[in-house]
Design a protein around this motif. Sequence first.
Motif, short mmCIF file in Angstrom:
data_model
loop_
_atom_site.label_atom_id
_atom_site.label_comp_id
_atom_site.label_asym_id
_atom_site.label_seq_id
_atom_site.Cartn_x
_atom_site.Cartn_y
_atom_site.Cartn_z
N VAL A 126 -42.93 -15.40 21.90
CA VAL A 126 -43.45 -14.12 21.46
C VAL A 126 -43.05 -13.03 22.44
CG1 VAL A 126 -45.67 -14.42 22.64
CG2 VAL A 126 -45.51 -12.93 20.61
N HIS A 127 -42.76 -11.85 21.88
CA HIS A 127 -42.38 -10.68 22.67
C HIS A 127 -43.25 -9.52 22.21
CE1 HIS A 127 -38.82 -7.90 24.00
NE2 HIS A 127 -39.89 -7.76 24.76
N PRO A 128 -44.56 -9.55 22.53
CA PRO A 128 -45.51 -8.61 21.94
C PRO A 128 -45.32 -7.16 22.39
CG PRO A 128 -46.58 -9.88 23.65
CD PRO A 128 -45.21 -10.47 23.47
N VAL A 129 -44.89 -6.98 23.63
CA VAL A 129 -44.65 -5.64 24.17
C VAL A 129 -43.31 -5.64 24.90
CG1 VAL A 129 -47.09 -5.03 24.38
CG2 VAL A 129 -45.96 -6.22 26.26
N LYS A 130 -42.81 -4.43 25.16
CA LYS A 130 -41.47 -4.30 25.72
C LYS A 130 -41.33 -4.96 27.08
CE LYS A 130 -37.95 -0.80 26.75
NZ LYS A 130 -37.64 0.65 26.78
N CYS A 131 -42.41 -5.00 27.85
CA CYS A 131 -42.31 -5.46 29.24
C CYS A 131 -42.71 -6.92 29.45
CB CYS A 131 -43.17 -4.57 30.14
SG CYS A 131 -44.93 -4.66 29.77
N PHE A 132 -43.00 -7.65 28.36
CA PHE A 132 -43.50 -9.02 28.56
C PHE A 132 -43.07 -9.92 27.39
CE2 PHE A 132 -46.78 -12.31 27.94
CZ PHE A 132 -46.72 -12.94 29.17
N SER A 133 -42.67 -11.13 27.73
CA SER A 133 -42.37 -12.16 26.73
C SER A 133 -42.83 -13.50 27.28
CB SER A 133 -40.88 -12.20 26.39
OG SER A 133 -40.10 -12.40 27.56
N ALA A 134 -43.16 -14.44 26.39
CA ALA A 134 -43.68 -15.74 26.82
C ALA A 134 -43.42 -16.77 25.74
CB ALA A 134 -45.18 -15.65 27.12
N GLY A 135 -43.49 -18.03 26.12
CA GLY A 135 -43.29 -19.12 25.18
C GLY A 135 -44.00 -20.38 25.61
N VAL A 136 -44.37 -21.20 24.63
CA VAL A 136 -44.92 -22.52 24.87
C VAL A 136 -44.13 -23.51 24.03
CG1 VAL A 136 -47.24 -21.71 25.45
CG2 VAL A 136 -46.66 -22.21 23.06
N ASN A 137 -44.11 -24.79 24.45
CA ASN A 137 -43.29 -25.76 23.73
C ASN A 137 -43.78 -27.18 23.97
OD1 ASN A 137 -41.57 -26.81 26.21
ND2 ASN A 137 -41.60 -24.56 26.32
N LEU A 138 -43.38 -28.05 23.06
CA LEU A 138 -43.64 -29.48 23.16
C LEU A 138 -42.31 -30.20 23.11
CD1 LEU A 138 -46.68 -29.86 20.72
CD2 LEU A 138 -46.76 -29.97 23.22
N ALA A 139 -42.15 -31.26 23.93
CA ALA A 139 -40.90 -32.00 23.98
C ALA A 139 -41.16 -33.49 23.87
CB ALA A 139 -40.15 -31.70 25.28
N ALA A 140 -40.18 -34.20 23.30
CA ALA A 140 -40.22 -35.66 23.21
C ALA A 140 -38.80 -36.18 23.39
CB ALA A 140 -40.80 -36.12 21.88
N GLY A 141 -38.67 -37.31 24.12
CA GLY A 141 -37.34 -37.84 24.34
C GLY A 141 -37.35 -39.10 25.15
N THR A 142 -36.28 -39.33 25.89
CA THR A 142 -36.09 -40.56 26.66
C THR A 142 -37.25 -40.82 27.60
OG1 THR A 142 -33.69 -40.25 26.56
CG2 THR A 142 -34.54 -41.73 28.26
#
Length: 458
Positions: free
Chosen positions: A392-408
């Motif tokens: 998400v990039h809600p305002v010009k001065c800030f962006s953030a993200g969350v994620n889930l991963a699966a693998g080896t």
Amino acid sequence: MKKIARYIACAAVAACAMAATAQNTNSAYFLDNYTYRYQLNPAMGNDKGFVAMPGLGNLNVAMRGNLHLRDVIYNVDGRSCLFTNPGVGVAEAMDGFSSKNRLGVNLRENIISVGFKGFKGYNTITLGARADVNVIVPRALFSLAKEGATNDTYDIHNLGANATGYAELALNHSHDIKAVPGLRVGASMKFLLPFAGVDARFNKAELTLGTDSWTAVTNADVRVNLPDFQFETDLNKQDREYVSGLNFDGDSGVKPQGFGMAFDLGATYKWRDFTFSAALLDLGWMGYTGTRLASTQGDRTVNTDAFTFDSDGDAPNSFSNEWDRLVDNIEDLYQLSDLGDAHSRTAAMAATLNLGADYELPAYRKLHFGLLSSTRLAGRYTWTEMRLSANVHPVKCFSAGVNLAAGTFGTSFGWIANVHITGFNFFLGMDHVPGKLAKQGAPLSSNASFNLGMNFPF
């Protein structure tokens, strides 16, 4: 043989405990205004130029593996102890190990980076330092350490370790392809200077227990590239010289051990609300000079009684009383010949393949979702993961993200936060949140990472 297994187990414990140092954080692959997306895919440029804070522009420290501290350290009656402690059941202890127990420790630091628009695209110049260490320990060694010699024959293979440390000068360029709207391509050319390299392959150990000794058919090769390094040698009972230790005094300091080159290739394509991307990173080679080689020179048969001892903890030749002999067990088992200076060797770089798809939500353009497949192509140390993220990039001065991963290496949770105001940028994130910690502060899981950077856009 139980002793060599315990030695490897102790080495694994030490690696788990000391690992504090991968590639750029995959959590930022789809993040708007993340300065170093070009290191994940060279086709991804920036809207502005930048100068990095020296040494802190982009620092990545991480470890990955399926060999965890919680698998080798247990709590018995309020005390921390190895899985070999009699208070830990055999079934409970062995349940924590897979057929190939792996641990990778990685470091990437940008010493200085500059990005600017020009030549009809976006360009970066990066000077950095990188280090990679990978270890594989077969389950059979942990089984022997816990259970002892319960069978007459054992087949142990694929024990190994690989390490490299080098400086990197990377030149990157990316631009849009006007003939194909939505297509952007990029490439990086990298000049590499290795300062250290080790490749240890203990390929084979077929063991047969006799009346009072072992007969072992072994196969191993160890290649080392370090200044002022020598193998120490001794004579076995048959008066044959074999490698008995390592000698590294480092009097010459740090100096290059060869030269290498690599390339990053990437492309992105925007179609409606989707952006598809692909990148192949670190496609190249490393050439080492002054290689020291120790080898069994193919299969070698060794007869030894070094692994027969009393399992009673109070016996004179118990494990705890035989530590000095313990550290010699690998040497006694393989009895490598010092073949001296093998001159040069060439090794392929461990390449990374990234494939991504990003979807921008039409109802709220500042929110988008990404799916990234990453595969590290490194022979026996290859790994892969899939990572689903929301950014998400809600305002010009800030962006953030969350994620889930699966693998080896199982599943993990990651996040990243990015502040970008006029003239200043700071980001902080993790691909793998470490989770529960031991009393000493070390993560119980081998999957942990940390990424931060400070830069000055212009």
